[in-house]
Design an enzyme around this catalytic site. Structure first.
Site, short mmCIF file in Angstrom:
data_model
loop_
_atom_site.label_atom_id
_atom_site.label_comp_id
_atom_site.label_asym_id
_atom_site.label_seq_id
_atom_site.Cartn_x
_atom_site.Cartn_y
_atom_site.Cartn_z
N CYS A 21 43.20 38.71 14.80
CA CYS A 21 44.36 38.88 15.67
C CYS A 21 44.07 38.27 17.03
CB CYS A 21 44.78 40.34 15.77
SG CYS A 21 43.43 41.46 15.97
N GLU B 79 47.56 48.44 16.65
CA GLU B 79 47.07 47.12 17.07
C GLU B 79 47.76 46.10 16.20
OE1 GLU B 79 45.37 45.99 19.37
OE2 GLU B 79 44.73 47.91 20.23
#
Ligand code: FAD
Lengths: 442, 516
Positions: free
Chosen positions: B314, B280
Site C-alpha cells: 500500500c 488501513e
C-alpha cells in the site's frame, strides 16, 4: 563473529624495530615539510581543519558542494547556501552573517559566485582533468617529478546498461590514450619496473546489477565489460586495478576478479590488481581467498577502507554486527599486520601501500628494507607526501581522478568528509599534533 | 524500556542465503489450515492457497469458516477475554514476547512460507517475519506503558484514576501482502491490551496466518483468546457484522474498508456498544522529484518503491511528479533501470519483480496498462515474463491525459506513472487534491523545500531522499489519512489506544472532614 588473528610465526611477519619506524617517519615528515605548500593550499588545509571542529558548518558546506552541480544558476546556488546555513545557524556565529548576506537580493548572486568559485577551486585540487586527454599534461608533469599515476574515471552512478557500457568505453579509451601518451615519457628506472599506465576501475560502474544478495547477477553482467578492459590493458601494456567498494559489492568484486584472472588468456597478463581493506574484521580471510584464488602474480593495494561510516551506519540500521573495526587503532594495527603478510607473500603478490598516514607508511618501509613495494597517495591530499617519498627514491603512484565537475562532486565530498574527521591522520597533522605521538605503534 | 528492531538477515553473506534455501527445501507442503475455535480444530478443506509463481503447487488446503464458526469464534473470544485481561499487562506482555521468540525460532521456515504462499522475494519475506516479531515485542512493551499511564491532576480530598480497559472482542481482517507482519500486528495489539481476538486472514495467505496463531498459542495465549477463521470475503463480512465484535482492525482495499465502516455503524440486534474501526486502506502514492535532486539516488529509489514486490504494497510509489528541468533525464535513466530488472520467481535471490498474487490481479493490472495505451500514453514495459506464474512486467508510463484512471486509481501492481510538473508547489497541489494520503516521497537537496513540502503534504508517511516503503516498527509509525485510513499509526506509541476504552474512577477521600 570471531576475529581471526593473522598468522604470526614467520620471520618477516614479526614487527620491525620501533626505532627504525620512527626514523623513517621523521625522514618522511622532513621531506613533507621541505615540499612546502602554496599559500592557498595552506589556507585550504587550515579551512579543512577548522571545518573538522564545527560539525554543523561542515555538514552545510558539504551538502552545498554536493548539490552545486544541480543548481540552475548562481542565484539558485546562493538560495541553497542560505537554506543549508539556516539549518546550521546558531546565534552569533559567522554562519548567521553568511546566511543573511546570501539571502539579500543584492548579495545572492555575489555569494553564489563566490560559492561557485570555492567549489570549483576545491574540485580542481583533487581532479586532474575533465577527460584522459585533458589530463595527460598533468600526468606527464607528475611522471617527470618522479611519480607514476593511477587514473580513476569519475562519473555518475550506473543504473542502466547504457551507463555501464559508457563507463566501460571511457575506461577503454583512457587505456589507449594514456598508453599512447606515456610511450614518449622519459625513462624512470624506479617507476619502470611495472607498467607506466595504470587505470583504477570501479566494478559497480560496470554493471547496474549490483545486488548484495545475488553477487552472481552482477558478476555475469560485469564480466564481459571487465574482460574487454583486461584485453585492452594487455594489448597496450597497461595495468588494470580494480578498486574495492562497500561490503555490499565485496563478494561480487572479489569473485569476478578471481574468475577473470583465472581465464587462460589472462594467465600471462595484463598486470592486474585488487584492493584489500584493513578495516574489515575478516580482511585476513579475504587475503587468503585472493592468495588461493589467483595463480599468477598480482598486485594488492592495501588500504584502510573508505566506507567506514557507511558500513557502520548500515550495520546499525539493520541490527548487524559491524563488518569493520570500531576503533581506529584497530584498523591501524590490522593495516600493519596485513602489510607484513603481504610483503611476505611476494613475489606472488606485488605490494602497494596506500595511505597518508606517515606511521603506516614508515612501518611498511621498515618491513621492506629492499624497498620492493609501491606507495600510493591521493592527488590533492598526498601531494607533499608524494614529494617526500619520491625524494627518498621510492616508487610512488598518485591516484588521479579524472572527470567533469558534476561527476567530481561526490568524490570531492567523500574526500573532504574523510579528511575533516577527527580521527584522520591528516587533520591531526594540520593541527600540529606531536610527530612522535603520531608515529607511535598503534 | 528500550526497543530495538529484530535484525534482518545479512543476506550479503553466502552462508546466510544457503540457510534460507535449505529452509525452502525443507518446507513440506501442502499445509492443512483448519478453522480453530477455542482450540478446537475443524478440518474439512474447501479451498486451497497456491504458489503465485507455480499455480499448480498447493501451499495450503483450507477449511472455510461457516456462519456458525463465526458465531462460535466471537463467543469464545468474548468468554475468554475477561480472564485474559485480568492477567494484567505484564503477564500478557511476557506471553507475547514468548510468542515473538517462537517466531524468531522459526524465522527461516516462516520466510520460506511467505515466499511460497505470497511470492515474497527473500529480503522482503525475511523483513515480514522481522516486522511480525517487532510488533509483538513493541506492543507488549506499550501495553505495560499504557497500564502505568496516569496523567490526571490530583487535588486533596479526591483520588482520580485513569485506567484503560480492553474493549472486548477484536475482529482482525488481514491482507496477504504482508501475510505475517500485518495480521501479527493487529492480533498482538488486541491481545496486548487484554481483548479476545478473532483472526480472518486473507484467503490468499491462510498458511501464514496458521503459523502465527500456532506461535501465539504455543507461547501461552489461551486457545479461546485467539481464534482462526479462514475463508473468503463472506466470512469477513459475517465477522464484522457480528454484534459481539467491539473493534475491527482491517488492512486491505478501500472498497472493503468503506463497507466495513458502514457495517460497523449499523447497530445489530442485541448489540450494546459502538464498534470501532481501525482501517488501513489504499494509496496512490506520489514521489516528488525537484530539479536539485540527486538522480543517482532518485532513480534506484523510485524503481524499488514502485516495483519491489511487484508494487503490491500500500506504500508503493504509483506516481512520480518530476520537475520539468530534469524530467527527460530522469525518464531516460528510469527506462534504462527498468530494462535491468529481473522478473522471476520469488525464491531466486536478486529477483526484482516476482509474480503478482493471483490471475485476477494480473488481469486488472494489464487492463490499466491497456487503458494507458488506449489513452495515447507512452508505455515502457520491456520485460519478458516467465511462462508459469502470474507475472506482470513492470511498466513506466508517461504522457497520460490529466485525470486518467491510471493516475487516479490504485493499481496495486508494478506500474509507475511519470508526470512533469513546473514546480514543487504544483506537485504539492496535485498530491493535495488526491483523495488518498498514505505515503509520499520527496527528492530535494534544499532544506527549505523539505520543510515546506513536509508541511504541505497530507500524507501519513513522507520519505525524503529515500525509497518510500519499508516503515520500521517504532521508528516510522505507519498509517494514512483521508481515504487511505482512519489515521492510526501501526507500530507507533499511540496505536494501542484504539483497542481500549478509558475509564476514570474518582474517589472522595474525605471522611468526617479529614483527608484520609
Ligand atoms: C591511492 C589510494 C587508493 C585508495 N583506494 C581505495 C579503495 O579502492 N577502496 C577503499 O575502500 N579505500 C581506498 N582508499 C582510501 C583509504 O581506504 C582510506 O580511506 C584513506 O586513505 C585514509 O586512510 P589513511 O591511512 O590515509 O589515514 P588515517 O587517518 O590513518 O586512517 C583513516 C582511516 O581509518 C579508518 N578509521 C577511521 N575511524 C575509524 C574507527 N573509528 N574505527 C575503525 N577504523 C577507522 C578508516 O578506514 C579511515 O579511512 C585509497 C586511498 C589511497 C591513498
Amino acid at each position: 563473529m570471531t576475529i581471526v588473528a593473522p598468522p604470526a610465526a614467520a620471520p618477516s611477519s614479526t614487527p620491525p624495530e620501533e626505532a627504525r619506524v620512527r626514523a623513517l617517519g621523521r625522514q618522511i615528515a622532513a621531506g613533507q615539510a621541505k615540499a612546502g605548500r602554496t599559500r592557498t593550499r595552506a589556507l585550504e588545509d587550515r579551512g579543512m581543519e577548522w571545518l573538522a571542529r564545527d560539525p554543523a558548518l561542515r555538514a552545510a558546506l558539504f551538502r552545498l558542494v554536493d548539490v552545486a552541480p544541480a543548481c540552475e544558476n548562481r542565484r539558485d546556488l546562493a538560495a541553497h547556501l542560505a537554506a543549508l546555513l539556516g539549518e546550521a545557524e546558531r546565534p552569533g556565529t559567522p554562519i548567521g552573517f553568511a546566511r543573511r548576506v546570501s539571502t539579500r537580493r543584492a548579495g545572492g548572486p555575489a555569494v553564489g559566485a563566490l560559492a561557485d568559485l570555492v567549489v570549483h577551486r576545491m574540485a580542481t585540487r583533487f581532479i586532474v582533468g575533465a577527460d584522459p586527454g585533458d589530463a595527460v599534461p598533468k600526468l606527464e608533469q607528475l611522471w617527470r617529478e618522479g611519480a607514476a599515476a593511477s587514473v580513476d574515471l569519475l562519473g555518475e552512478a550506473t543504473v542502466t546498461a547504457a551507463e555501464a557500457d559508457r563507463y566501460a568505453r571511457r575506461c577503454d579509451e583512457a587505456l589507449r590514450t594514456l598508453a599512447d601518451a606515456a610511450r614518449t615519457w622519459p625513462a624512470r628506472p624506479t617507476l619502470d619496473v611495472v607498467p607506466r599506465v595504470n587505470l583504477s576501475v570501479k566494478v559497480t560502474a560496470l554493471t547496474a546489477k549490483v545486488k548484495p544478495d545475488a553477487p552472481e547477477l552482477g558478476i555475469a553482467d560485469a564480466r564481459h565489460r571487465l574482460r574487454t578492459l583486461l584485453r585492452t590493458a594487455k594489448r597496450v601494456g597497461a595495468h588494470l586495478h580494480v578498486d574495492m567498494e562497500s561490503m555490499d559489492s565485496r563478494e561480487l568484486i572479489t569473485q569476478l576478479v578471481i574468475d577473470l584472472l583465472g581465464e587462460p588468456e589472462f594467465r600471462d597478463g595484463p598486470s592486474a590488481g585488487i584492493v584489500l581493506q584493513a578495516y574489515l574484521k575478516d580482511a585476513d580471510e579475504q587475503l587468503d581467498q585472493l592468495l588461493d584464488g589467483i595463480a599468477q602474480p598480482f598486485t594488492v593495494r592495501l588500504v584502510k577502507g573508505a566506507y567506514w561510516e557507511h558500513e557502520t551506519v548500515e550495520a546499525r540500521q539493520h541490527g548487524w554486527a559491524a563488518p569493520v573495526y570500531e576503533t581506529k587503532v584497530e584498523s591501524d594495527r590490522a593495516f600493519e599486520c596485513l602489510t607484513r603478510r603481504l610483503l611476505q607473500a611476494r613475489p606472488h603478490v606485488r605490494v602497494a601501500i596506500a595511505s597518508h598516514n606517515v606511521r603506516s607508511i614508515a612501518h611498511a618501509l621498515a618491513c621492506a628494507p629492499d624497498r620492493d613495494l609501491e606507495l600510493q597517495v591521493l592527488r590533492g591530499l598526498g601531494d607533499d607526501l608524494q614529494q617526500a617519498l619520491t625524494g627518498m627514491g621510492l616508487r610512488v603512484r598518485t591516484y588521479c581522478p579524472v572527470g567533469d565537475l558534476v561527476a567530481g562532486m561526490s568524490y570531492l565530498v567523500r574526500r573532504l568528509l574523510e579528511n575533516t574527521s577527527n580521527d584522520s591522520f591528516l587533520v591531526n597533522r594540520t593541527r600540529g599534533a606531536d610527530l612522535d605521538a603520531l608515529l607511535t605503534k598503534p | 524500556m528500550s526497543f530495538t528492531n529484530e535484525p534482518l538477515l545479512e543476506l550479503r553473506r553466502a552462508p546466510v542465503r544457503a540457510g534460507l534455501t535449505d529452509a525452502l527445501i525443507a518446507l513440506a507442503l501442502p499445509w492443512s489450515v483448519p478453522v480453530i475455535v477455542a482450540g478446537e480444530r475443524r478440518d474439512a478443506p474447501t479451498f486451497t492457497s497456491t504458489d503465485p509463481g507455480a499455480p499448480t503447487r498447493v501451499v495450503a488446503e483450507v477449511t472455510a469458516a461457516t456462519e456458525a464458526d463465526v458465531d462460535a469464534a466471537v463467543h469464545a473470544a468474548a468468554r475468554a477475554a475477561p480472564a485474559w485481561e485480568a492477567k494484567g499487562a505484564h503477564a500478557r506482555a511476557a506471553i507475547l514476547s514468548r510468542a515473538a521468540g517462537e517466531l524468531r525460532r522459526r524465522r527461516p521456515q516462516l520466510a520460506a512460507l511467505a515466499v511460497r504462499e505470497c511470492a515474497k522475494p527473500w529480503p522482503e519475506a525475511d523483513a515480514d517475519v522481522c516486522e511480525a516479531i517487532d510488533f509483538l515485542e513493541y506492543y507488549a512493551q506499550r501495553a505495560i506503558a499504557l497500564e502505568s499511564t496516569d496523567g490526571l491532576v490530583q487535588l486533596p480530598g479526591e483520588r482520580n484514576t485513569l485506567r484503560y480497559a480492553a474493549r472486548g472482542v477484536v475482529a482482525v481482517v488481514g491482507p496477504w501482502n504482508f501475510p505475517l507482519a500485518i495480521p501479527a500486528g493487529m492480533v498482538a495489539a488486541g491481545l496486548a491490551t487484554g481483548n479476545g481476538v478473532v483472526l480472518k486472514p486473507a484467503e490468499q495467505s491462510p498458511a501464514c496466518a496458521l503459523a502465527l496463531v500456532e506461535a501465539f498459542h504455543a507461547a501461552g495465549v489461551p486457545p479461546a483468546a485467539l481464534n482462526l477463521l479462514p475463508g473468503e470475503g463472506d466470512v469477513g463480512a459475517a465477522l464484522v457484522a457480528h454484534p459481539g465484535v467491539h473493534t475491527i482492525a482491517f488492512t486491505g482495499s478501500g472498497a472493503v474498508g468503506l463497507s466495513i465502516l458502514k457495517t460497523a455503524a449499523e447497530l445489530q440486534p442485541g448489540q450494546r456498544h459502538l464498534k470501532r474501526v481501525v482501517a488501513e486502506m489504499g494509496g496512490k502514492n506520489c514521489v516528488i522529484v525537484d530539479a536539485d535532486a540527486d538522480l543517482d539516488d532518485a532513480v534506484p529509489a523510485l524503481v524499488y518503491s514502485a516495483f519491489g514486490f511487484a508494487g503490491q504494497k500500500c506504500s508503493a510509489a504509483a506516481r512520480a511528479l518530476v520537475h520539468h528541468r530534469v524530467k527527460d533525464t530522469l525518464l531516460e535513466r528510469l527506462h534504462g533501470a527498468v530494462d535491468q530488472l529481473l522478473i522471476d520467481q520469488a525464491e531466486r535471490f536478486g529477483v526484482d519483480v516476482p509474480p503478482v498474487i493471483e490471475p485476477a490481479a494480473r488481469d486488472r493490472i494489464h487492463a490499466f496498462v491497456q487503458t494507458a495505451r488506449d489513452q495515447g500514453a507512452r508505455v515502457h514495459q520491456p520485460g519478458t515474463v516467465p511462462p508459469h506464474g502470474h507475472f506482470v512486467a513492470p511498466a513506466v508510463i508517461d504522457g497520460l491525459p490529466v485525470g486518467s484512471r491510471v493516475t487516479e486509481e490504485e493499481i496495486f501492481g508494478p506500474v509507475l506513472a511519470v508526470e512533469s510538473v513546473r514546480s514543487v508547489d504544483e506537485a504539492c497541489a496535485i498530491v493535495g487534491a488526491q483523495p488518498f494520503a498514505l505515503t509520499g516521497g520527496l527528492f530535494s537537496r534544499d532544506p527549505a523545500t523539505v520543510e515546506r513540502v513536509s508541511r504541505l503534504l497530507p500524507v501519513g508517511n513522507l520519505y525524503v531522499n529515500r525509497h518510500i516503503t519499508g516503515a520500521m516498527v517504532a521508528r516510522q509509525p505507519f498509517g494514512g489519512n483521508r481515504l487511505s485510513g482512519t489515521g492510526t499509526k501501526a507500530g507507533g506509541p499511540d496505536y494501542l489506544l484504539q483497542f481500549v476504552e478509558p475509564r476514570v474512577v474518582t474517589e472522595d477521600t474525605m471522611r468526617h472532614g479529614l483527608v484520609v
